[in-house]
Design a protein around this motif. Structure first.
Motif, PDB file in Angstrom:
ATOM      1  N   ALA A 229       0.749  -1.074   0.097  1.00  0.00           N
ATOM      2  CA  ALA A 229      -0.071   0.111   0.156  1.00  0.00           C
ATOM      3  C   ALA A 229       0.966   1.305  -0.169  1.00  0.00           C
ATOM      4  N   GLY A 230       1.998   1.033   0.469  1.00  0.00           N
ATOM      5  CA  GLY A 230       3.033   2.256   0.499  1.00  0.00           C
ATOM      6  C   GLY A 230       2.615   3.195   1.346  1.00  0.00           C
ATOM      7  N   ILE A 231       2.729   2.840   2.771  1.00  0.00           N
ATOM      8  CA  ILE A 231       1.955   3.748   3.722  1.00  0.00           C
ATOM      9  C   ILE A 231       3.359   4.449   4.442  1.00  0.00           C
ATOM     10  N   ARG A 232       3.285   5.791   4.648  1.00  0.00           N
ATOM     11  CA  ARG A 232       4.066   6.727   5.298  1.00  0.00           C
ATOM     12  C   ARG A 232       3.518   7.913   5.734  1.00  0.00           C
ATOM     13  N   LEU A 233       4.050   8.792   6.483  1.00  0.00           N
ATOM     14  CA  LEU A 233       3.336   9.834   7.041  1.00  0.00           C
ATOM     15  C   LEU A 233       3.403  10.940   5.938  1.00  0.00           C
ATOM     16  N   VAL A 234       2.434  11.811   5.922  1.00  0.00           N
ATOM     17  CA  VAL A 234       2.508  12.658   4.568  1.00  0.00           C
ATOM     18  C   VAL A 234       3.542  13.763   4.970  1.00  0.00           C
ATOM     19  N   GLY A 235       4.155  14.079   3.903  1.00  0.00           N
ATOM     20  CA  GLY A 235       5.289  15.072   4.032  1.00  0.00           C
ATOM     21  C   GLY A 235       4.852  16.751   3.811  1.00  0.00           C
ATOM     22  N   ALA A 236       5.498  17.677   3.646  1.00  0.00           N
ATOM     23  CA  ALA A 236       5.411  19.015   3.451  1.00  0.00           C
ATOM     24  C   ALA A 236       5.262  19.360   2.022  1.00  0.00           C
ATOM     25  N   ALA A 237       5.598  18.061   1.097  1.00  0.00           N
ATOM     26  CA  ALA A 237       5.906  18.581  -0.156  1.00  0.00           C
ATOM     27  C   ALA A 237       4.137  17.978  -0.767  1.00  0.00           C
ATOM     28  N   ASP A 238       3.563  17.110   0.049  1.00  0.00           N
ATOM     29  CA  ASP A 238       2.113  16.426  -0.456  1.00  0.00           C
ATOM     30  C   ASP A 238       1.354  17.568  -0.378  1.00  0.00           C
ATOM     31  N   ASN A 239       0.410  17.326  -1.517  1.00  0.00           N
ATOM     32  CA  ASN A 239      -0.620  18.350  -1.570  1.00  0.00           C
ATOM     33  C   ASN A 239      -1.824  18.073  -1.165  1.00  0.00           C
ATOM     34  N   PHE A 240      -1.848  18.453   0.385  1.00  0.00           N
ATOM     35  CA  PHE A 240      -3.324  18.059   0.971  1.00  0.00           C
ATOM     36  C   PHE A 240      -3.552  19.365   1.821  1.00  0.00           C
ATOM     37  N   GLN A 241      -4.729  19.158   2.294  1.00  0.00           N
ATOM     38  CA  GLN A 241      -5.069  20.474   3.369  1.00  0.00           C
ATOM     39  C   GLN A 241      -6.242  19.904   4.370  1.00  0.00           C
ATOM     40  N   VAL A 242      -5.761  20.270   5.547  1.00  0.00           N
ATOM     41  CA  VAL A 242      -6.942  19.970   6.652  1.00  0.00           C
ATOM     42  C   VAL A 242      -7.824  21.273   6.967  1.00  0.00           C
ATOM     43  N   ARG A 243      -9.029  20.993   7.016  1.00  0.00           N
ATOM     44  CA  ARG A 243      -9.671  22.210   7.369  1.00  0.00           C
ATOM     45  C   ARG A 243     -10.485  21.842   8.620  1.00  0.00           C
ATOM     46  N   GLN A 244     -10.485  22.908   9.317  1.00  0.00           N
ATOM     47  CA  GLN A 244     -10.876  22.630  10.694  1.00  0.00           C
ATOM     48  C   GLN A 244     -12.621  23.344  10.761  1.00  0.00           C
ATOM     49  N   GLY A 245     -13.639  22.432  11.202  1.00  0.00           N
ATOM     50  CA  GLY A 245     -14.858  23.001  11.319  1.00  0.00           C
ATOM     51  C   GLY A 245     -15.517  22.533  10.154  1.00  0.00           C
ATOM     52  N   PHE A 246     -14.912  21.698   9.246  1.00  0.00           N
ATOM     53  CA  PHE A 246     -15.477  21.251   8.092  1.00  0.00           C
ATOM     54  C   PHE A 246     -15.565  19.635   7.964  1.00  0.00           C
ATOM     55  N   LEU A 247     -16.642  18.824   7.259  1.00  0.00           N
ATOM     56  CA  LEU A 247     -16.449  17.571   7.210  1.00  0.00           C
ATOM     57  C   LEU A 247     -16.604  17.103   5.734  1.00  0.00           C
ATOM     58  N   GLU A 248     -15.855  15.925   5.302  1.00  0.00           N
ATOM     59  CA  GLU A 248     -15.948  15.695   3.898  1.00  0.00           C
ATOM     60  C   GLU A 248     -17.163  14.912   3.852  1.00  0.00           C
ATOM     61  N   ASN A 249     -17.946  15.044   2.893  1.00  0.00           N
ATOM     62  CA  ASN A 249     -19.294  14.400   2.696  1.00  0.00           C
ATOM     63  C   ASN A 249     -18.972  12.832   2.071  1.00  0.00           C
ATOM     64  N   SER A 250     -19.961  12.041   2.144  1.00  0.00           N
ATOM     65  CA  SER A 250     -19.915  11.093   1.492  1.00  0.00           C
ATOM     66  C   SER A 250     -19.910  11.277  -0.301  1.00  0.00           C
ATOM     67  N   ASN A 251     -18.941  10.504  -1.090  1.00  0.00           N
ATOM     68  CA  ASN A 251     -18.701  10.985  -2.283  1.00  0.00           C
ATOM     69  C   ASN A 251     -19.564   9.983  -3.153  1.00  0.00           C
ATOM     70  N   VAL A 252     -20.824   9.469  -2.730  1.00  0.00           N
ATOM     71  CA  VAL A 252     -21.597   8.639  -3.284  1.00  0.00           C
ATOM     72  C   VAL A 252     -22.360   9.423  -4.342  1.00  0.00           C
ATOM     73  N   ASP A 253     -22.725   9.139  -5.558  1.00  0.00           N
ATOM     74  CA  ASP A 253     -23.443   9.845  -6.598  1.00  0.00           C
ATOM     75  C   ASP A 253     -24.556   9.509  -6.718  1.00  0.00           C
ATOM     76  N   ALA A 254     -25.890   9.894  -6.184  1.00  0.00           N
ATOM     77  CA  ALA A 254     -27.275   9.254  -5.964  1.00  0.00           C
ATOM     78  C   ALA A 254     -27.707   8.915  -7.371  1.00  0.00           C
ATOM     79  N   THR A 255     -27.619   9.436  -8.322  1.00  0.00           N
ATOM     80  CA  THR A 255     -27.955   9.249  -9.589  1.00  0.00           C
ATOM     81  C   THR A 255     -27.381   7.965 -10.042  1.00  0.00           C
ATOM     82  N   GLN A 256     -26.181   8.016  -9.977  1.00  0.00           N
ATOM     83  CA  GLN A 256     -25.224   6.581 -10.693  1.00  0.00           C
ATOM     84  C   GLN A 256     -26.028   5.285  -9.649  1.00  0.00           C
TER      85      GLN A 256
END
Lengths: 292, 279
Positions: A229-256
């Protein structure tokens, strides 16, 4: 002839699996951090069919045919879900667009809508993903995109399902102050707003090939083979962002998923009809052939 | 029963639970001091169906095993502690808290905590000590006595003018022109973790089982303590956001509809299987 009967029965079982998967996706349309499942079907291995003429000659090859279908794998679609504001200080959303270098061009790999890259030689690469790291009671490390956390009475940060949230050093994350006194920056560092000092960081894991993860339920995944799986901690070069006070919704497409549900149902029905046709053919063979 | 039927059934009961929470929030839209409740979903138990080595066909991208899910559940109900809007009432004993704090009130002999500061005075039913004058005590709108920092009931002698300042300190004068003297200070606690509190009826919170006051509350004056302001003449309204509740309701209801659809679809599939030998 009977061969076809089993092929249709296999079709019914597979359609049932696809229907189960669609039901599961529908159920999780409102589950934070849920990733849609896709059922992949595969035909049975092909067999060479021979003619038998009963005259003692060598059997003549008729050609290849496959005798059925089975639900081979359940594939997770790790696309980014919508990020919605919840306003709670311990709700976190991860938004990621992790990049990989394409050895062919030297630039960034271009992933398609399903997070897949197919090279010219047919090599398939999946887009890496980042996850919050949590630990279960047995001490296994698990990965989740559901960042809806809370604090236990003794200050431990727990996921909604009660897993212990880990910090960047891999230790259980504990808080010694009220949650209102915490700010979290885009890299997942917990900052005291009064002093501006970082006192802990969320443990965010980078997974190079997320398709190697195994779904456990409760919004978590585990790595059967962490190496693959290639597991490691994220580094500064990785393009990710944590947002406080937000939640990621399900990515299910209802129509699909509704279309998937209906398609699976109709395929089941069609296979059932085929079984019935075989049955009536057999009935003719049993009751009518040879009647005087 | 097949997997789809179980999954749809489990999901519908979880969605129903979530709808109940929305109904409770909407019902308390105008309850002063009410904190809205929220429940998030988790996918329930996933079974990985074992597959033998032969399933490892070329082109397969996931490890062996086939996932089967069994719907969703609501693992925990969380309380949204954000502050509700303040409404001016003008009452001298209507108190609103600004910041992370709770008033202490004596309920059935124990201490309970609340954000609702709709207090008033009533005659103290305790027998008057010899030589002492008649007293009034501060109670909430369910006539539970309000406590001071030492855990004693807040009392003022009859005939005094009493006021509460922004720190919860009570000041008393015997006449309009007289000098104000400090009285008791209201108990205002600052929870360290909201999980150490358990919601009970009447808008009260009590300490969760096995949690002591020392563990649950921040000691005033320490680094982690944040000043809590008391606003006299204001009341904190419910923090239920009707727009959010209605949007959630639409989403949940549609999901419920789809889950019901999946249930009837899997029922029809069972019917088809039953009808295999009817032709």
């Amino acid at each position: 002839m009977i061969r076809g009967l089993y092929t249709a029965a296999a079709g019914m079982v597979t359609s049932q699996r696809r229907h189960d998967t669609a039901t599961q996706n529908i159920a999780n349309m409102n589950t934070s951090g849920y990733k849609q499942v896709q059922s992949v079907s595969h035909s049975f291995p092909e067999v060479l069919v021979h003619a038998m003429d009963g005259k003692g000659q060598a059997a003549k090859a008729l050609g290849k045919m496959s005798t059925g279908v089975f639900a081979e794998e359940s594939f997770s679609l790790y696309l980014q879900g919508d990020v919605i504001e919840s306003g709670k200080p311990l709700d976190f959303a991860l938004s990621t667009d992790l990049r990989l270098q394409d050895p062919a061009t030297g630039g960034n790999m271009v992933f398609d809508g399903a997070g897949k890259h197919v090279a010219e030689d047919g090599t398939v690469t999946y887009q890496p993903q980042a996850f919050f790291t949590v630990r279960d009671a047995e001490g296994n490390d698990l990965y989740t995109r559901n960042g809806s956390f809370n604090v236990s009475a003794d200050g431990r940060v727990l996921s909604a399902a009660g897993f212990q949230v880990l910090d960047a050093a891999g230790n259980p994350l504990t808080l010694d102050r009220p949650v209102d006194n915490i700010e979290v920056d885009g890299a997942g560092n917990l900052i005291d707003p009064a002093t501006g000092q970082t006192f802990a960081s969320l443990g965010i894991t980078y997974v190079n090939n997320p398709e190697e993860l195994i779904r456990d339920g409760n919004g978590v995944f585990h790595a059967g083979d962490p190496e693959a799986a290639g597991i490691r901690l994220v580094g500064a070069a990785d393009n990710f962002q944590v947002r406080q006070g937000f939640l990621e919704n399900s990515n299910v497409d209802a129509t699909q998923v509704t279309v998937d549900l209906n398609a699976a149902f109709r395929a089941y029905e069609a296979n059932q009809r085929v079984v019935q046709f075989y049955d009536s053919t057999l009935q003719k063979a049993v009751n009518e052939i040879g009647r005087v | 029963m097949n997997n789809s039927t179980i999954g749809a059934m489990v999901s519908m009961s979880a969605l129903q639970q979530r709808m109940d929470l929305i109904a409770e929030n909407i019902a308390n839209l105008n309850t002063a001091g009410y904190k809205s409740k929220d429940g998030s979903f988790e996918d329930a138990l996933t079974r990985v169906q074992g597959q033998s080595r032969e399933y490892h066909q070329p082109g397969r991208s996931t490890p062996l095993g086939y996932n089967l899910g069994f719907g969703i559940r609501v693992p925990s109900v969380t309380i949204d502690w954000s502050e509700g809007s303040l409404m001016e009432t003008g009452g001298p004993t209507d108190l609103a808290l600004q910041g992370n704090g709770l008033f202490g009130v004596q309920v059935n002999g124990g201490t309970a905590y609340t954000r609702l500061g709709a207090f008033h005075y009533e005659p103290d039913p305790e027998p008057i000590e010899p030589g002492g004058g008649a007293q009034m005590r501060l109670v909430d709108n369910m006539r539970n006595p309000v406590l001071d920092t030492a855990g004693e009931i807040v009392r003022v002698p009859v005939g005094t003018i009493a006021a509460i300042d922004e720190t919860g300190q009570m000041w008393m004068k015997t006449s309009e022109t007289g000098e104000a003297t400090p009285g008791q200070r209201l108990m205002i606690v600052q929870p360290l973790s909201k999980e150490s509190l358990k919601a009970v009826d009447g808008g009260f919170f009590v300490l969760a089982e096995g949690v002591t006051e020392q563990q649950a509350f921040v000691e005033p004056g320490t680094d982690n303590y944040r000043q809590v302001g008391v606003r006299t003449g204001w009341l904190e309204q419910s923090n239920v956001d009707l727009n959010k509740e209605m949007t959630d309701l639409i989403q949940i209801q549609r999901t419920f509809q789809l889950a019901a659809r999946a249930l009837s679809s899997s029922d029809q599939m069972a019917g088809l299987a039953n009808g295999l030998r009817s032709g």
